[in-house]
Design a protein around this motif. Sequence first.
Motif, PDB file in Angstrom:
ATOM      1  N   UNK A  41       0.866  -1.179   0.000  1.00  0.00           N
ATOM      2  CA  UNK A  41       0.000   0.000   0.000  1.00  0.00           C
ATOM      3  C   UNK A  41       0.903   1.229   0.000  1.00  0.00           C
ATOM      4  N   UNK A  42       0.592   2.193  -0.857  1.00  0.00           N
ATOM      5  CA  UNK A  42       1.312   3.463  -0.811  1.00  0.00           C
ATOM      6  C   UNK A  42       0.426   4.517  -0.158  1.00  0.00           C
ATOM      7  N   UNK A  43       1.037   5.365   0.645  1.00  0.00           N
ATOM      8  CA  UNK A  43       0.365   6.510   1.264  1.00  0.00           C
ATOM      9  C   UNK A  43       1.162   7.745   0.883  1.00  0.00           C
ATOM     10  N   UNK A  44       0.583   8.543   0.004  1.00  0.00           N
ATOM     11  CA  UNK A  44       1.288   9.737  -0.492  1.00  0.00           C
ATOM     12  C   UNK A  44       0.260  10.746  -0.960  1.00  0.00           C
ATOM     13  N   UNK A  45       0.211  11.895  -0.307  1.00  0.00           N
ATOM     14  CA  UNK A  45      -0.664  12.981  -0.753  1.00  0.00           C
ATOM     15  C   UNK A  45       0.086  13.710  -1.857  1.00  0.00           C
ATOM     16  N   UNK A  46      -0.355  13.488  -3.075  1.00  0.00           N
ATOM     17  CA  UNK A  46       0.393  13.890  -4.260  1.00  0.00           C
ATOM     18  C   UNK A  46       0.125  15.359  -4.614  1.00  0.00           C
ATOM     19  N   UNK A  47       1.101  16.241  -4.426  1.00  0.00           N
ATOM     20  CA  UNK A  47       0.827  17.671  -4.640  1.00  0.00           C
ATOM     21  C   UNK A  47       0.551  18.025  -6.092  1.00  0.00           C
ATOM     22  N   UNK A  48       1.036  17.225  -7.038  1.00  0.00           N
ATOM     23  CA  UNK A  48       0.913  17.603  -8.438  1.00  0.00           C
ATOM     24  C   UNK A  48      -0.491  17.381  -9.004  1.00  0.00           C
ATOM     25  N   UNK A  49      -1.375  16.733  -8.241  1.00  0.00           N
ATOM     26  CA  UNK A  49      -2.746  16.584  -8.734  1.00  0.00           C
ATOM     27  C   UNK A  49      -3.695  17.599  -8.093  1.00  0.00           C
ATOM     28  N   UNK A  65      14.769  17.264  -6.790  1.00  0.00           N
ATOM     29  CA  UNK A  65      15.184  18.452  -7.542  1.00  0.00           C
ATOM     30  C   UNK A  65      15.517  18.096  -8.981  1.00  0.00           C
ATOM     31  N   UNK A  66      15.006  18.888  -9.899  1.00  0.00           N
ATOM     32  CA  UNK A  66      15.244  18.647 -11.315  1.00  0.00           C
ATOM     33  C   UNK A  66      14.187  17.794 -11.983  1.00  0.00           C
ATOM     34  N   UNK A  67      13.250  17.261 -11.209  1.00  0.00           N
ATOM     35  CA  UNK A  67      12.201  16.441 -11.822  1.00  0.00           C
ATOM     36  C   UNK A  67      11.379  17.284 -12.792  1.00  0.00           C
ATOM     37  N   UNK A  68      11.208  16.776 -14.034  1.00  0.00           N
ATOM     38  CA  UNK A  68      10.451  17.555 -15.019  1.00  0.00           C
ATOM     39  C   UNK A  68       9.930  16.654 -16.146  1.00  0.00           C
ATOM     40  N   UNK A  69       9.497  15.443 -15.791  1.00  0.00           N
ATOM     41  CA  UNK A  69       8.945  14.509 -16.769  1.00  0.00           C
ATOM     42  C   UNK A  69       7.512  14.187 -16.369  1.00  0.00           C
ATOM     43  N   UNK A  85      -4.895  20.068 -15.385  1.00  0.00           N
ATOM     44  CA  UNK A  85      -3.627  19.519 -14.917  1.00  0.00           C
ATOM     45  C   UNK A  85      -3.765  18.410 -13.898  1.00  0.00           C
ATOM     46  N   UNK A  86      -4.981  18.189 -13.392  1.00  0.00           N
ATOM     47  CA  UNK A  86      -5.180  17.179 -12.342  1.00  0.00           C
ATOM     48  C   UNK A  86      -4.690  15.811 -12.789  1.00  0.00           C
ATOM     49  N   UNK A  87      -5.102  15.380 -13.969  1.00  0.00           N
ATOM     50  CA  UNK A  87      -4.768  14.019 -14.384  1.00  0.00           C
ATOM     51  C   UNK A  87      -3.343  13.886 -14.880  1.00  0.00           C
ATOM     52  N   UNK A  88      -2.704  14.991 -15.243  1.00  0.00           N
ATOM     53  CA  UNK A  88      -1.269  14.911 -15.489  1.00  0.00           C
ATOM     54  C   UNK A  88      -0.558  14.500 -14.201  1.00  0.00           C
ATOM     55  N   UNK A  89      -0.992  15.107 -13.089  1.00  0.00           N
ATOM     56  CA  UNK A  89      -0.414  14.739 -11.801  1.00  0.00           C
ATOM     57  C   UNK A  89      -0.742  13.322 -11.394  1.00  0.00           C
ATOM     58  N   UNK A  90      -2.005  12.912 -11.604  1.00  0.00           N
ATOM     59  CA  UNK A  90      -2.416  11.545 -11.253  1.00  0.00           C
ATOM     60  C   UNK A  90      -1.635  10.526 -12.077  1.00  0.00           C
ATOM     61  N   UNK A  91      -1.622  10.711 -13.402  1.00  0.00           N
ATOM     62  CA  UNK A  91      -0.963   9.736 -14.273  1.00  0.00           C
ATOM     63  C   UNK A  91       0.528   9.648 -13.983  1.00  0.00           C
ATOM     64  N   UNK A  92       1.140  10.783 -13.686  1.00  0.00           N
ATOM     65  CA  UNK A  92       2.575  10.780 -13.420  1.00  0.00           C
ATOM     66  C   UNK A  92       2.897  10.048 -12.131  1.00  0.00           C
ATOM     67  N   UNK A  93       2.165  10.333 -11.064  1.00  0.00           N
ATOM     68  CA  UNK A  93       2.491   9.666  -9.800  1.00  0.00           C
ATOM     69  C   UNK A  93       2.158   8.173  -9.856  1.00  0.00           C
TER      70      UNK A  93
END
Length: 278
Positions: A50-58, A98-102, A120-128
């Motif tokens: 199980x992962x627990x991570x509040x993903x800021x990018x979404x 630092x430097x993450x940009x993909x 931009x919500x699903x860009x964050x979801x799909x990336x994480x």
Amino acid sequence: MRVVSSKDEMRRACRESSRPLSLVPTMGALHDGHLSLVDRARSDSSTVAVSIFVNPTQFGEGEDFTEYPRDLDADLELLQRHGTDLVFVPDVAEVYPPGFDTWVDVGPIADRLEGAARPGHFRGVATVVAKLFGIVQPDRAYFGQKDGQQTVVVRKLARDLDMGIEVVVLPTVRESDGLAMSSRNVRLNPEQRNAAAAVYRALAAGMNLWSSGEADASKVRDAVRQELEAEPLLEVVDYVSVASPDSLEELDRAGRGAMLSTAVHLGPIRLIDNVIME
């Protein structure tokens, strides 16, 4: 149960674990909906992660990232009781150094419904999700139907990128009055909590109309919207949708398998819900 915070340690732990290995991605503040996914993964798998991570990018500007409920100690106690083997709890810098940009772009399905309301919500979801899949490399991953568009996005992600991961979607777990369980529900005061039941009641009104033989999608949407607008505490209705379960394009005719969904604002939070027309 092993609790891991670094990507490298999580990769090693997963490589050393028995297969099949299943992953349940979460943002924590666990409730019975999450636990139903963990229980199913436990019944299907030799190893449950199980992962627990509040993903800021979404989260978009002005959304509730800082207010999102967090209670790691309670989450870990629940996961221990439900037979979890590995828990991945990275911090933001571990996931986005630092430097993450993909970024991962899944195409037009990410721009509809939730994507239109939250650019931009699903860009964050799909990336994480892609990052979690890459770190854990599970055989299966489990998601709830409550986040209906997210399940479509994740299935497309796994299919298009040939990840070889089975995406398992389980039914929405609801409170006794029909409200879909959500970590954000704890932020509703008692009056708002009572009003929140109108969301599922509205979807049920649309389903009842369709089940009685009405196939005109616009009339189904109108039935849902009318029920929502009857509840004065629901401040804004972002959308009412009858969409293809694959492309999420709006339908003129409501057929079996279509997704009936809505998003509304109630007090400090935004509620989403959906039902599959079957």
